[in-house]
Scaffold this active site. Structure first.
Site, PDB file in Angstrom:
ATOM      1  N   LYS A  72      27.653 -15.931 -31.127  1.00 35.34           N
ATOM      2  CA  LYS A  72      28.556 -16.357 -32.203  1.00 35.34           C
ATOM      3  C   LYS A  72      28.151 -15.662 -33.493  1.00 35.34           C
ATOM      4  CE  LYS A  72      30.346 -20.692 -34.238  1.00 35.34           C
ATOM      5  NZ  LYS A  72      30.307 -22.170 -34.148  1.00 35.34           N
ATOM      6  N   SER A 148      34.703 -24.561 -33.560  1.00 32.93           N
ATOM      7  CA  SER A 148      34.697 -23.285 -34.231  1.00 32.93           C
ATOM      8  C   SER A 148      34.193 -22.133 -33.371  1.00 32.93           C
ATOM      9  CB  SER A 148      33.834 -23.364 -35.488  1.00 32.93           C
ATOM     10  OG  SER A 148      32.479 -23.598 -35.159  1.00 32.93           O
ATOM     11  N   SER A 172      31.782 -28.084 -31.997  1.00 29.95           N
ATOM     12  CA  SER A 172      32.215 -26.683 -31.925  1.00 29.95           C
ATOM     13  C   SER A 172      31.792 -25.908 -30.694  1.00 29.95           C
ATOM     14  CB  SER A 172      31.740 -25.925 -33.159  1.00 29.95           C
ATOM     15  OG  SER A 172      32.618 -26.189 -34.213  1.00 29.95           O
TER      16      SER A 172
END
Ligand code: GLN
Length: 468
Positions: A72, A148, A172
């Site tokens: 990420k 997210s 997330s």
């Protein structure tokens, strides 16, 4: 079948037998991203040259030797850009060091590869808050991938790469895993070091894996867990082998269904999937009991005071001086700060900073922030009481499958409310995993399994029983 679509265990045995090399996996991953990520937009950037060099030097005797893992884009990887999905950092920041999880992945032989898209600074539930690109759900074209960590989930679901890391502040990892039909594990607070993760809500954030299967999640957790002298909130507890006893089954376990999580607000088919998952576990020898988490209704309000409060403090470092893009021709220092922040941050990040600054300001601190901390304690106690009765808790991850792209545009409250089932685990510090169930009208749906603090072995076992 592409190598990127295989489980880590399969790749490990193929590597061990010499059928494939690390270069084969990395080349396949690069080829998948180049040929298919133009439509999905899971990755913001990737660096084939470095990864191929690392592949040629990979030590295949290590647990994740020679296997590429997507990261990420809010986790620092030495020499790679780290945008956090924000204009503030895009094109203006290269990580000068490895996050501890990256150091640990490398020590386990893995190759960190590719920077996965996210909601700006991990604030959001659809990845539509990324200032860089919009990611499509590969399992449900036209729908959001969740967020997210939407890029991390989409990359695994699209089989662009065997596994990824995400971060989970209020859901997330679990929510995009559920929306994309992959496994997503949020470790207990303190299990995994946060050093090198760009902080959003420091008392809530945890890094965890998104994978094709539960065993892969256990393998990655083995690699990234453990105490870190660079993160004082990481815990001095022994890291067990999370793959051990994975297939022990659920016979004799007590599993709770919290009545507050099964309201009329849930899509009836999502509810049906979760209830039949509970029946499946019951048929394997688990006892299913109804439990109560009475403070659930206050979780969203509590989270949306505490998380923005911490975010407003954490994001004060983005001032146009120390990191990222700087506004040009400021009249004075204040102007420099204001113009850099005005241009660098998107609207959701600004909303959180304003909210957070407000609840921390003198006069409102007691009414909002202190009160929220007290309610947080009650939410944690709810779980402590529940885990005296049951080994793990079963819930939906989300009230509905992945919505269509743009469907909550301009309605932040709708996004906030969608976090109802995931945020309590962060407020309490517990662990949780999302494991795919039968899709609803072709859209993936996950089962959330919540465990007590440091109870990862239990939830992995339950997750494995669901898969089996
Ligand atoms: N959707 C939640 C939020 O917007 C959770 C985000 C996260 O876990 N990083 O804050």
């Amino acid at each position: 079948m592409s190598l990127a679509s295989q489980s880590l265990t399969t790749l490990r045995s193929q590597l061990a037998s010499g059928d494939i090399s690390s270069r084969d996996i990395v080349e396949d991953t690069i080829a998948q991203i180049i040929s298919r990520d133009g439509e999905i937009r899971a990755f913001i950037s990737h660096d084939p040259e470095t990864a191929l060099q690392e592949a040629d030097q990979a030590d295949l005797s290590l647990p994740l030797g020679g296997i590429p893992i997507g990261i990420k884009d809010n986790i620092n990887v030495l020499g790679q850009p780290c945008t956090c999905g924000s204009k503030f950092l895009e094109g203006a920041y290269t990580s000068p060091y490895d996050a501890t999880v990256i150091t640990k992945l490398r020590a386990a032989g893995a190759i960190p590869y590719g920077r996965a898209n996210l909601d700006e600074f991990a604030m959001g539930s659809s990845t539509e808050n990324s200032a860089i690109q919009i990611t499509e759900n590969p399992a449900a074209p036209g729908h959001i991938p969740g967020g997210s960590s939407g890029g991390s989930a989409a990359a695994v679901a699209a089989k662009l790469i065997p596994a990824t890391l995400g971060s989970d502040t209020g859901g997330s990892i679990r929510q995009p895993a559920s929306h994309c039909g992959v496994v997503g594990l949020k470790p207990s607070y303190g299990r995994v070091s946060r050093y090198g993760l760009v902080a959003f809500g420091s008392s809530l954030d945890q890094i965890g894996p998104l994978t094709h299967c539960v065993e892969d999640a256990a393998l990655i957790l083995n690699a990234i867990a453990g105490e870190d002298p660079r993160d004082s909130t990481s815990l001095a507890v022994k890291t067990p082998d999370f793959t051990e006893g994975l297939d022990a089954g659920v016979s004799g376990m007590k599993l709770g269904l919290p009545k507050e999580y099964f309201t009329d607000d849930i899509d009836p088919e999502v509810r049906e999937r979760v209830e039949s998952a509970a029946k499946k576990l019951e048929s394997q020898g688990a006892e299913i009991v109804e439990i109560s988490l009475p403070h659930t209704e206050y979780a969203i309000a509590t989270y949306y005071i505490i998380a923005p409060a911490e975010a407003s403090s954490n994001l004060s470092r983005f001032d146009g001086v120390r990191y990222g893009n700087r506004a040009e021709n400021p009249a004075n220092m204040l102007d420099l700060y204001q113009n850099s922040r005005e241009a660098g941050f998107g609207s959701e990040v600004k909303r959180r900073i304003i909210l957070g600054t407000y609840v921390l300001s003198s006069g409102y601190y007691d009414a909002y922030y202190r009160k929220a901390q007290k309610v947080r304690t009650l939410i944690r106690q709810d779980f402590e009481n529940a885990f005296e009765q049951v080994d793990a808790i079963l819930t939906p991850v989300s009230t509905e499958p992945a919505p269509k792209m743009g469907s909550a545009a301009g309605n932040p409250l709708k996004h906030y409310l969608a976090d109802i089932f995931t945020i309590s685990a962060n407020l309490a510090g517990n662990c949780g995993i999302s494991v795919p169930l039968e899709p609803v009208k072709g859209l993936p749906v996950g089962l959330q399994i919540l465990g007590p603090h440091l109870g990862e072995q239990t939830i992995l076992k339950v997750g494995r029983a669901i898969e089996g």
